[in-house]
Design an enzyme around this catalytic site. Structure first.
Site, PDB file in Angstrom:
ATOM      1  N   ARG A  25       0.817  -1.219   0.000  1.00  0.00           N
ATOM      2  CA  ARG A  25       0.000   0.000   0.000  1.00  0.00           C
ATOM      3  C   ARG A  25       0.850   1.267   0.000  1.00  0.00           C
ATOM      4  NH1 ARG A  25      -5.599  -0.481   1.740  1.00  0.00           N
ATOM      5  NH2 ARG A  25      -6.242  -2.314   0.619  1.00  0.00           N
ATOM      6  N   ARG A  29      -3.789   6.569   0.433  1.00  0.00           N
ATOM      7  CA  ARG A  29      -4.368   7.802   0.972  1.00  0.00           C
ATOM      8  C   ARG A  29      -3.463   8.622   1.881  1.00  0.00           C
ATOM      9  NH1 ARG A  29      -9.732   4.644   2.484  1.00  0.00           N
ATOM     10  NH2 ARG A  29      -8.046   3.236   2.973  1.00  0.00           N
ATOM     11  N   ARG A  38      -7.906  11.065  -6.162  1.00  0.00           N
ATOM     12  CA  ARG A  38      -9.133  10.445  -5.679  1.00  0.00           C
ATOM     13  C   ARG A  38     -10.292  11.433  -5.487  1.00  0.00           C
ATOM     14  NH1 ARG A  38     -11.757   7.859  -4.521  1.00  0.00           N
ATOM     15  NH2 ARG A  38     -11.723   6.612  -2.638  1.00  0.00           N
ATOM     16  N   ASP A  74      -6.498  -3.780  -7.567  1.00  0.00           N
ATOM     17  CA  ASP A  74      -7.031  -4.401  -6.351  1.00  0.00           C
ATOM     18  C   ASP A  74      -7.250  -5.884  -6.590  1.00  0.00           C
ATOM     19  OD1 ASP A  74      -8.176  -3.337  -3.574  1.00  0.00           O
ATOM     20  OD2 ASP A  74      -9.300  -5.109  -4.203  1.00  0.00           O
ATOM     21  N   TYR A 151     -13.992 -13.078   0.393  1.00  0.00           N
ATOM     22  CA  TYR A 151     -14.727 -11.883  -0.064  1.00  0.00           C
ATOM     23  C   TYR A 151     -15.976 -12.275  -0.842  1.00  0.00           C
ATOM     24  CZ  TYR A 151     -11.322  -8.656   1.741  1.00  0.00           C
ATOM     25  OH  TYR A 151     -10.549  -7.937   2.606  1.00  0.00           O
TER      26      TYR A 151
HETATM   27  O1  CP3 Z   1      -0.082  -2.251  -2.339  1.00  0.00           O
HETATM   28  C1  CP3 Z   1      -0.369  -1.428  -3.221  1.00  0.00           C
HETATM   29  O2  CP3 Z   1      -0.112  -0.220  -3.125  1.00  0.00           O
HETATM   30  C2  CP3 Z   1      -0.962  -1.939  -4.518  1.00  0.00           C
HETATM   31  C3  CP3 Z   1      -2.387  -1.813  -4.699  1.00  0.00           C
HETATM   32  C4  CP3 Z   1      -3.282  -2.654  -3.805  1.00  0.00           C
HETATM   33  C5  CP3 Z   1      -4.484  -2.168  -3.247  1.00  0.00           C
HETATM   34  N1  CP3 Z   1      -5.119  -3.192  -2.626  1.00  0.00           N
HETATM   35  C6  CP3 Z   1      -4.968  -0.791  -3.379  1.00  0.00           C
HETATM   36  C7  CP3 Z   1      -6.094  -0.327  -2.557  1.00  0.00           C
HETATM   37  C8  CP3 Z   1      -3.161  -3.991  -3.441  1.00  0.00           C
HETATM   38  C9  CP3 Z   1      -2.043  -4.966  -3.715  1.00  0.00           C
HETATM   39  C10 CP3 Z   1      -4.339  -4.325  -2.707  1.00  0.00           C
HETATM   40  C11 CP3 Z   1      -4.602  -5.663  -2.182  1.00  0.00           C
HETATM   41  C12 CP3 Z   1      -5.817  -5.904  -1.413  1.00  0.00           C
HETATM   42  N2  CP3 Z   1      -7.057  -5.374  -1.635  1.00  0.00           N
HETATM   43  C13 CP3 Z   1      -5.903  -6.820  -0.348  1.00  0.00           C
HETATM   44  C14 CP3 Z   1      -4.785  -7.705   0.166  1.00  0.00           C
HETATM   45  C15 CP3 Z   1      -3.828  -6.959   1.033  1.00  0.00           C
HETATM   46  C16 CP3 Z   1      -4.390  -6.449   2.327  1.00  0.00           C
HETATM   47  O3  CP3 Z   1      -4.494  -5.201   2.449  1.00  0.00           O
HETATM   48  O4  CP3 Z   1      -4.718  -7.247   3.184  1.00  0.00           O
HETATM   49  C17 CP3 Z   1      -7.220  -6.798   0.113  1.00  0.00           C
HETATM   50  C18 CP3 Z   1      -7.783  -7.626   1.243  1.00  0.00           C
HETATM   51  C19 CP3 Z   1      -7.960  -5.885  -0.721  1.00  0.00           C
HETATM   52  C20 CP3 Z   1      -9.403  -5.554  -0.649  1.00  0.00           C
HETATM   53  C21 CP3 Z   1      -9.639  -4.145  -0.328  1.00  0.00           C
HETATM   54  N3  CP3 Z   1      -9.314  -3.078  -1.139  1.00  0.00           N
HETATM   55  C22 CP3 Z   1     -10.263  -3.609   0.835  1.00  0.00           C
HETATM   56  C23 CP3 Z   1     -10.777  -4.451   2.004  1.00  0.00           C
HETATM   57  C24 CP3 Z   1     -10.291  -2.226   0.703  1.00  0.00           C
HETATM   58  C25 CP3 Z   1     -10.965  -1.223   1.644  1.00  0.00           C
HETATM   59  C26 CP3 Z   1     -10.177  -0.968   2.845  1.00  0.00           C
HETATM   60  C27 CP3 Z   1      -9.218   0.186   2.634  1.00  0.00           C
HETATM   61  O5  CP3 Z   1      -8.060   0.061   3.064  1.00  0.00           O
HETATM   62  O6  CP3 Z   1      -9.643   1.202   2.088  1.00  0.00           O
HETATM   63  C28 CP3 Z   1      -9.650  -1.896  -0.508  1.00  0.00           C
HETATM   64  C29 CP3 Z   1      -9.451  -0.540  -1.055  1.00  0.00           C
HETATM   65  C30 CP3 Z   1      -8.085  -0.191  -1.535  1.00  0.00           C
HETATM   66  N4  CP3 Z   1      -7.243  -1.006  -2.236  1.00  0.00           N
HETATM   67  C31 CP3 Z   1      -7.445   1.088  -1.382  1.00  0.00           C
HETATM   68  C32 CP3 Z   1      -6.212   0.998  -2.019  1.00  0.00           C
HETATM   69  C33 CP3 Z   1      -5.200   2.092  -2.187  1.00  0.00           C
HETATM   70  C34 CP3 Z   1      -8.060   2.316  -0.726  1.00  0.00           C
HETATM   71  C35 CP3 Z   1      -8.872   2.998  -1.776  1.00  0.00           C
HETATM   72  C36 CP3 Z   1      -9.145   4.450  -1.545  1.00  0.00           C
HETATM   73  O7  CP3 Z   1     -10.023   4.784  -0.738  1.00  0.00           O
HETATM   74  O8  CP3 Z   1      -8.518   5.286  -2.229  1.00  0.00           O
END
Ligand code: CP3
Length: 347
Positions: A25, A29, A38, A74, A151
């Protein structure tokens, strides 16, 4: 291996002249330039627009100089491509929808053609590859079948994984069919990412932590082994991530990936001893350690470096993703501390 970047060398336990660092990540944000994008575009639009995904992927590298970029996307996009409705709610996170019983849902999932159904992801990889500085690796990824299954079955994030565990225990054959179907979708998707130019692939199995070692071996390990074996001939290292290294380390070591990620609850020195000197690892700073003072942060990072880099094959990372309130200055400090760390005689 096509790209002998520092990062790829570390994945293969080859000697390096400094320890590579990237953060899960790392684009997100906590960065004002990300929040600016965003404000104008929903999260899924950023993921699906190659220009935007490329811009966001490169943001943390421009600011902090990590050794690897991770594709901005994602893990849930592949489920959408399999026919599941997907929305990201600003407050509640992802919501996945499909009608029918879990068994009916499994039946109706389709296997996507990556070049058709996930074209935007591959296009983003090609664009990032073209703009990435030489020597910096690009990491592609997918969710691992179990985490994707949670999920799908829960319809989103869960507290106790009630529906997943009921499905797994009450309909084991259908659960295995779902895992097989997910592997069949992930294999061509990951191969297509490699074809489009990624230097490594990471499999995110965040929620494997909810399983006992016995259930992990029965319900997850054989599917992971099949997926990873299918990627073996592709010429790029494979990386495994979960929150479960502290309870599932030996079982996860049997998956056959090149690199195992360690969450923050396990002592990295002890984990490396248990795995043996030849097994590369990444991790394992608590993401909240970045909320400490500069001095305390340095102490925490150096402790991990001292224990983690005693043998070749170590990549600095957090034990999970960067929290959105993380102070940017500490991310900068962290990268500087890792890059300044002198490689001691590695055994
Ligand atoms: O790591 C990186 O920067 C690469 C991009 C990436 C994202 N999600 C971007 C993202 C990667 C590799 C993921 C993986 C991901 N997504 C996982 C596995 C890793 C982990 O965090 O456990 C999971 C479970 C998800 C599912 C997911 N995506 C959830 C549950 C959420 C909401 C919770 C949150 O943190 O906002 C997301 C959204 C998400 N994925 C964001 C980002 C940057 C936030 C989006 C935003 O509001 O701008």
């Amino acid at each position: 291996m096509r790209n002998a970047s520092l990062f790829v060398k570390a994945c293969l336990a080859q000697p390096v002249d400094h320890i590579p660092v990237w953060l899960m990540r790392q684009a997100g944000r906590y960065l004002p330039e990300y929040r600016k994008i965003r404000e104008r575009h929903p999260f899924l639009t950023v993921c699906k627009t190659p220009d935007l995904a490329t811009e966001v992927t490169l943001q943390p590298l421009e600011r902090f100089g990590m050794d690897a970029a991770i594709l901005f996307s994602d893990i849930l996009l592949v489920l959408e491509a399999m026919g599941v409705d997907l929305v990201f709610d600003e407050k509640k996170g992802p919501r996945l929808g499909r009608s029918g019983t879990a068994e009916e849902q499994v039946q109706s999932l389709s296997i996507p053609d990556p070049e058709e159904d996930l074209r935007c992801v591959l296009e983003a990889i090609r664009q990032i590859r073209a703009s990435l500085q030489e020597g910096i690796a690009l990491i592609g990824f997918s969710g691992a079948p179990f985490t994707l299954a949670t999920y799908l079955i829960e319809g989103g994030t869960s507290r106790d994984f009630y529906a997943t565990k009921c499905f797994m225990y009450q309909q084991p054959a259908a659960f295995h069919r779902l895992m097989e179907k997910l592997v069949s979708a992930l294999e061509p998707f990951l191969k297509a990412q490699i074809g489009a130019g990624v230097d490594a692939v990471q499999l995110f199995d965040t929620w494997a932590i909810i399983l006992s070692p016995v259930d992990y071996r029965e319900f997850v390990l054989p599917h992971m082994q099949r997926l990873v074996a299918a990627l073996k001939g592709e010429g790029v290292p494979t990386i495994h991530f979960s929150l479960g290294a502290s309870t599932l380390l030996e079982a996860m070591d049997e998956i056959g990936v090149d690199v195992l990620s360690l969450d923050w609850k396990i002592d990295i020195g002890g984990a490396r001893e248990r795995l043996g000197a030849g097994r590369p690892v990444q991790g394992n700073l608590d993401p909240f350690a970045l909320f400490q003072s500069a001095e305390k942060l340095e102490e925490s990072v150096l402790k991990i470096l001292d224990k983690g880099s005693r043998w070749p094959g170590y990549i600095f990372n957090l034990g999970h993703g960067v929290h959105r309130k993380t102070p940017m200055e500490n991310v900068r400090r962290l990268v500087e501390i890792v890059h300044a760390y002198p490689i001691r005689s590695q055994r």
